[in-house]
Design a protein around this motif. Structure first.
Motif, mmCIF file in Angstrom:
data_model
loop_
_atom_site.group_PDB
_atom_site.id
_atom_site.type_symbol
_atom_site.label_atom_id
_atom_site.label_comp_id
_atom_site.label_asym_id
_atom_site.label_seq_id
_atom_site.Cartn_x
_atom_site.Cartn_y
_atom_site.Cartn_z
ATOM 1 N N UNK A 1 34.198 70.143 89.679
ATOM 2 C CA UNK A 1 34.993 70.341 87.608
ATOM 3 C C UNK A 1 34.736 68.176 88.498
ATOM 4 N N UNK A 2 35.285 67.710 89.328
ATOM 5 C CA UNK A 2 35.339 66.868 89.295
ATOM 6 C C UNK A 2 34.178 65.677 88.974
ATOM 7 N N UNK A 3 33.322 66.205 90.279
ATOM 8 C CA UNK A 3 31.719 65.807 89.330
ATOM 9 C C UNK A 3 30.756 65.737 88.159
ATOM 10 N N UNK A 4 31.737 67.286 87.742
ATOM 11 C CA UNK A 4 30.659 67.140 86.351
ATOM 12 C C UNK A 4 31.230 66.498 85.249
ATOM 13 N N UNK A 5 32.690 65.859 85.977
ATOM 14 C CA UNK A 5 33.527 65.138 85.004
ATOM 15 C C UNK A 5 32.818 63.188 85.010
#
Length: 89
Positions: free
Chosen positions: A62-66
């Motif tokens: 989720x953080x990478x996709x942000x």
């Protein structure tokens, strides 16, 4: 962020999540980026943690996709199949 290349944005994302992993005795490293798939290596206590796949999907991915919305999949290089939660032979 548009001035950063994909690897730099992924590293920035990992830097954001790293303190949470460090608090539990773990860490994370970027292994590779191939197309829209990012491979990371969970280290320390994260390798033995029973919820490391949940951490990988709910936290790391989720953080990478942000930071890098073009990434579709984040996998752990330890040989665990992220879809099945089992070892890959």
């Amino acid at each position: 962020m548009s001035d950063m290349n994909l690897n730099e944005r992924i590293e920035k994302a990992l830097a954001e999540i790293r303190p949470f992993l460090n608090n539990d005795g773990g860490d994370i490293e970027l292994v590779s980026v191939e197309g829209d798939t990012v491979t990371v290596q969970l280290t320390g206590t994260c390798t033995e943690c029973s919820i490391n796949q949940m951490t990988l999907k709910s936290g790391v991915e989720m953080t990478i996709k942000k930071y890098a919305p073009e990434v579709s999949t984040v996998i752990n290089a330890s040989g665990v199949n992220p879809l099945m939660g089992s070892k890959v032979n």
